[in-house]
Every structure is written in structure tokens, then in C-alpha cells.
Motif scaffolding. Structure first.
Motif, PDB file in Angstrom:
ATOM      1  N   LEU A 195       0.798  -1.364   0.010  1.00 53.35           N
ATOM      2  CA  LEU A 195      -0.098   0.265   0.120  1.00 53.35           C
ATOM      3  C   LEU A 195       0.640   1.297  -0.009  1.00 53.35           C
ATOM      4  O   LEU A 195       0.635   2.324  -0.634  1.00 53.35           O
ATOM      5  N   ALA A 196       1.855   1.267   0.613  1.00 57.82           N
ATOM      6  CA  ALA A 196       2.862   2.605   0.827  1.00 57.82           C
ATOM      7  C   ALA A 196       3.519   2.764  -0.353  1.00 57.82           C
ATOM      8  O   ALA A 196       3.772   3.717  -0.857  1.00 57.82           O
ATOM      9  N   THR A 197       3.721   1.706  -1.473  1.00 62.56           N
ATOM     10  CA  THR A 197       4.303   2.177  -2.730  1.00 62.56           C
ATOM     11  C   THR A 197       3.461   2.567  -3.751  1.00 62.56           C
ATOM     12  O   THR A 197       3.716   2.923  -4.818  1.00 62.56           O
ATOM     13  N   LEU A 198       2.163   2.728  -3.418  1.00 64.05           N
ATOM     14  CA  LEU A 198       1.146   3.153  -4.221  1.00 64.05           C
ATOM     15  C   LEU A 198       0.824   4.759  -3.964  1.00 64.05           C
ATOM     16  O   LEU A 198      -0.064   5.389  -4.980  1.00 64.05           O
ATOM     17  N   TRP A 199       1.913   5.196  -3.368  1.00 61.57           N
ATOM     18  CA  TRP A 199       1.784   6.759  -2.889  1.00 61.57           C
ATOM     19  C   TRP A 199       2.801   7.499  -3.475  1.00 61.57           C
ATOM     20  O   TRP A 199       4.093   6.739  -3.575  1.00 61.57           O
ATOM     21  N   THR A 200       3.078   8.602  -3.926  1.00 62.45           N
ATOM     22  CA  THR A 200       4.271   9.447  -4.146  1.00 62.45           C
ATOM     23  C   THR A 200       4.822   9.945  -2.906  1.00 62.45           C
ATOM     24  O   THR A 200       4.197   9.656  -1.789  1.00 62.45           O
ATOM     25  N   THR A 201       6.086  10.206  -2.997  1.00 58.48           N
ATOM     26  CA  THR A 201       6.719  10.470  -1.731  1.00 58.48           C
ATOM     27  C   THR A 201       6.327  11.904  -1.020  1.00 58.48           C
ATOM     28  O   THR A 201       6.352  11.874   0.111  1.00 58.48           O
ATOM     29  N   ASP A 202       5.560  12.761  -1.983  1.00 57.26           N
ATOM     30  CA  ASP A 202       5.095  13.908  -1.148  1.00 57.26           C
ATOM     31  C   ASP A 202       3.507  13.969  -1.091  1.00 57.26           C
ATOM     32  O   ASP A 202       2.856  14.911  -0.876  1.00 57.26           O
ATOM     33  N   ALA A 203       2.895  12.619  -1.017  1.00 54.46           N
ATOM     34  CA  ALA A 203       1.581  12.431  -1.118  1.00 54.46           C
ATOM     35  C   ALA A 203       0.942  13.135   0.239  1.00 54.46           C
ATOM     36  O   ALA A 203       1.493  13.196   1.448  1.00 54.46           O
ATOM     37  N   VAL A 204      -0.375  13.433   0.168  1.00 53.92           N
ATOM     38  CA  VAL A 204      -1.019  13.787   1.243  1.00 53.92           C
ATOM     39  C   VAL A 204      -2.403  12.930   1.412  1.00 53.92           C
ATOM     40  O   VAL A 204      -3.320  12.905   0.264  1.00 53.92           O
ATOM     41  N   ALA A 205      -2.734  12.471   2.471  1.00 52.99           N
ATOM     42  CA  ALA A 205      -3.785  11.693   2.844  1.00 52.99           C
ATOM     43  C   ALA A 205      -4.847  12.544   3.934  1.00 52.99           C
ATOM     44  O   ALA A 205      -4.253  13.082   4.655  1.00 52.99           O
TER      45      ALA A 205
ATOM     46  N   GLU B 269      -9.407  13.170  10.969  1.00 56.58           N
ATOM     47  CA  GLU B 269      -8.145  12.956  11.476  1.00 56.58           C
ATOM     48  C   GLU B 269      -7.359  14.400  10.809  1.00 56.58           C
ATOM     49  O   GLU B 269      -7.799  14.926   9.869  1.00 56.58           O
ATOM     50  N   GLN B 270      -6.074  14.418  11.220  1.00 55.62           N
ATOM     51  CA  GLN B 270      -5.263  15.695  10.902  1.00 55.62           C
ATOM     52  C   GLN B 270      -4.761  15.146   9.321  1.00 55.62           C
ATOM     53  O   GLN B 270      -4.827  13.842   9.220  1.00 55.62           O
ATOM     54  N   PRO B 271      -4.397  16.014   8.533  1.00 53.61           N
ATOM     55  CA  PRO B 271      -3.770  15.434   7.373  1.00 53.61           C
ATOM     56  C   PRO B 271      -2.548  14.710   7.524  1.00 53.61           C
ATOM     57  O   PRO B 271      -1.653  14.939   8.651  1.00 53.61           O
ATOM     58  N   VAL B 272      -2.318  13.781   6.842  1.00 49.71           N
ATOM     59  CA  VAL B 272      -1.192  12.878   6.804  1.00 49.71           C
ATOM     60  C   VAL B 272      -0.339  13.191   5.586  1.00 49.71           C
ATOM     61  O   VAL B 272      -0.637  13.075   4.465  1.00 49.71           O
ATOM     62  N   ILE B 273       0.903  13.939   5.808  1.00 51.61           N
ATOM     63  CA  ILE B 273       1.692  14.338   4.841  1.00 51.61           C
ATOM     64  C   ILE B 273       3.071  13.847   4.713  1.00 51.61           C
ATOM     65  O   ILE B 273       3.852  13.789   5.375  1.00 51.61           O
ATOM     66  N   GLY B 274       3.051  13.268   3.521  1.00 50.98           N
ATOM     67  CA  GLY B 274       4.457  12.588   3.005  1.00 50.98           C
ATOM     68  C   GLY B 274       4.609  11.132   3.091  1.00 50.98           C
ATOM     69  O   GLY B 274       3.653  10.550   4.058  1.00 50.98           O
ATOM     70  N   ILE B 275       5.257  10.444   2.462  1.00 54.36           N
ATOM     71  CA  ILE B 275       5.078   8.810   2.486  1.00 54.36           C
ATOM     72  C   ILE B 275       5.642   8.451   3.875  1.00 54.36           C
ATOM     73  O   ILE B 275       4.990   7.397   4.093  1.00 54.36           O
TER      74      ILE B 275
ATOM     75  N   ASP C 195       8.281   5.725 -14.682  1.00 51.92           N
ATOM     76  CA  ASP C 195       8.178   4.228 -15.505  1.00 51.92           C
ATOM     77  C   ASP C 195       6.623   4.061 -15.955  1.00 51.92           C
ATOM     78  O   ASP C 195       6.405   3.152 -16.607  1.00 51.92           O
ATOM     79  N   GLY C 196       6.029   5.104 -15.985  1.00 54.80           N
ATOM     80  CA  GLY C 196       4.543   5.057 -16.644  1.00 54.80           C
ATOM     81  C   GLY C 196       3.451   4.605 -15.793  1.00 54.80           C
ATOM     82  O   GLY C 196       2.328   4.547 -16.127  1.00 54.80           O
ATOM     83  N   SER C 197       3.841   4.131 -14.531  1.00 55.71           N
ATOM     84  CA  SER C 197       2.851   3.865 -13.491  1.00 55.71           C
ATOM     85  C   SER C 197       2.229   4.896 -12.948  1.00 55.71           C
ATOM     86  O   SER C 197       2.677   5.938 -13.138  1.00 55.71           O
ATOM     87  N   TRP C 198       1.012   4.675 -12.101  1.00 57.88           N
ATOM     88  CA  TRP C 198       0.335   6.014 -11.362  1.00 57.88           C
ATOM     89  C   TRP C 198       0.420   5.593  -9.868  1.00 57.88           C
ATOM     90  O   TRP C 198       0.340   4.346  -9.691  1.00 57.88           O
ATOM     91  N   ARG C 199       0.568   6.603  -9.140  1.00 60.37           N
ATOM     92  CA  ARG C 199       0.466   6.417  -7.770  1.00 60.37           C
ATOM     93  C   ARG C 199      -0.424   7.738  -7.149  1.00 60.37           C
ATOM     94  O   ARG C 199      -0.772   8.775  -7.944  1.00 60.37           O
ATOM     95  N   GLY C 200      -0.797   7.305  -6.040  1.00 62.64           N
ATOM     96  CA  GLY C 200      -1.780   8.376  -5.409  1.00 62.64           C
ATOM     97  C   GLY C 200      -0.683   9.535  -4.837  1.00 62.64           C
ATOM     98  O   GLY C 200       0.327   9.482  -4.178  1.00 62.64           O
ATOM     99  N   SER C 201      -1.462  10.569  -5.124  1.00 58.94           N
ATOM    100  CA  SER C 201      -0.674  12.071  -4.812  1.00 58.94           C
ATOM    101  C   SER C 201      -1.544  12.642  -3.529  1.00 58.94           C
ATOM    102  O   SER C 201      -0.779  13.483  -2.720  1.00 58.94           O
ATOM    103  N   ARG C 202      -2.750  12.666  -3.705  1.00 54.96           N
ATOM    104  CA  ARG C 202      -3.742  13.359  -2.724  1.00 54.96           C
ATOM    105  C   ARG C 202      -4.882  12.266  -2.791  1.00 54.96           C
ATOM    106  O   ARG C 202      -5.268  11.644  -3.792  1.00 54.96           O
ATOM    107  N   ALA C 203      -5.286  12.100  -1.580  1.00 55.78           N
ATOM    108  CA  ALA C 203      -6.599  11.366  -1.318  1.00 55.78           C
ATOM    109  C   ALA C 203      -7.529  11.967  -0.186  1.00 55.78           C
ATOM    110  O   ALA C 203      -6.821  12.434   0.760  1.00 55.78           O
TER     111      ALA C 203
END
Length: 170
Positions: free
Chosen positions: A52-62, A67-73, A143-151
Motif C-alpha cells: 500500500l505504501a508503494t502506491l503513493w508518491t513521496t510527497d503524498a497527502v492523505a 483526522e489531521q492531514p497525513v503528509i509525506g510517504i 516508469d509510466g505507472s500511476w501513484r496516489g498524490s492526494r486522497a
């Protein structure tokens, strides 16, 4: 006259190949996003935090509900681990993300889904079901894959539900 015809023909060939490559790019992007969805669903069903952690960008925000925002991988990885259920005590019977819209805008995409989750104590005939909404922004990786950046998501209040799948005999 034949030079003009040749120029028009070359222009038409060029435009049609540009449209084909754009269509091919869209098809590749949609396939890669569907792959993200499949990996996300499979990992969530078994509580695979590492995947699950590999599916996010390094600067992602959940933005989890309440809850408070969760910022960064690293923070997301820690949040995933902290919110993980004990698989020896609780099982995820159903985990569905029904995407209603996916829009690709260059190297970014946005999507929204209706989600549905059912969990129950191991071996119990009843569980809890909740459904809700999910909105995500995706980024295309090199690499052409897609990752979550904000959710951001919101789940409805859980309700008891009879779970017929894998119910032990009485």
C-alpha cells in the motif's frame, strides 16, 4: 497539383498518427491506472502495508476522515501501520472501489469512487459494513505507472451485516 496533393496526404497521415499515438497513450494510462486499482484492492484486502505504501508518491497527502492531514510517504507509511487491523482477529470480507470517473490531464489524473468495505471477527457469522466516497489525485511516475498524490475519503456509519462468505457451520 500533385505536389499539393502529396502535401495534403502527408499532413493527413501525420495528423492520424498523432491521434493514434494519443489514443495509445490514453489506453496505456488507463491500463496503468486499472493496475493501480487492482494492486490497491488486493493489498488492502490482506492488510499489506508495504505494498500500500508503494502506491503513493513521496510527497503524498492523505486526508482521512476525522483526522489531521497525513503528509509525506513516511507519515503515510506510519499511519497505515498504526491503523492496520490484527489479521488474526479481524478479516476483510469485502473491499470494493467502484470508480465512477477517471480523468487524465497530462501527468496528473483525478478520480472518484464509491467504496464498500465489510469486516468481521474471524469465524463470526456477522460483520460490519460501511460504504463511502473517495476522491484521489494521481501522478504518473517516470516508469509510466500511476501513484496516489492526494486522497480524501469519507465513510458512512458502519452497520451490522450478515456475511455469508466463509461462515463456519453451526
Amino acid at each position: 497539383m500533385s505536389t499539393k496533393l502529396l502535401i495534403v496526404w502527408a499532413l493527413c497521415v501525420h495528423l492520424s498518427s498523432a491521434q493514434d499515438s494519443g489514443g495509445s497513450r490514453l489506453a496505456r494510462d488507463m491500463a496503468a491506472i486499472e493496475q493501480l486499482h487492482a494492486r490497491d484492492t488486493a493489498a488492502a484486502k490482506v492488510g499489506d502495508i508495504a505494498t500500500l505504501a508503494t502506491l503513493w508518491t513521496t510527497d503524498a497527502v492523505a486526508l482521512p476522515p476525522g483526522e489531521q492531514p497525513v503528509i509525506g510517504i513516511n507519515a503515510i507509511r506510519a499511519w497505515l501501520a498504526q491503523s492496520q487491523t490484527d489479521p488474526s482477529k479481524l478479516e476483510i470480507v469485502e473491499y470494493v472501489m467502484d470508480f465512477k470517473e477517471i480523468r487524465i490531464l497530462g501527468d496528473d489524473a483525478f478520480e472518484w469512487a464509491r467504496t464498500s468495505v465489510t469486516v468481521r471477527p474471524k469465524g463470526a457469522p456477522r460483520g460490519l459494513h460501511s460504504a463511502g466516497n473517495l476522491m484521489r489525485i494521481l501522478k504518473r511516475a517516470s516508469d509510466g505507472s500511476w501513484r496516489g498524490s492526494r486522497a480524501a475519503w469519507k465513510m458512512d456509519r458502519p452497520s451490522p451485516e450478515e456475511v455469508e462468505q466463509n461462515v463456519p457451520p453451526k
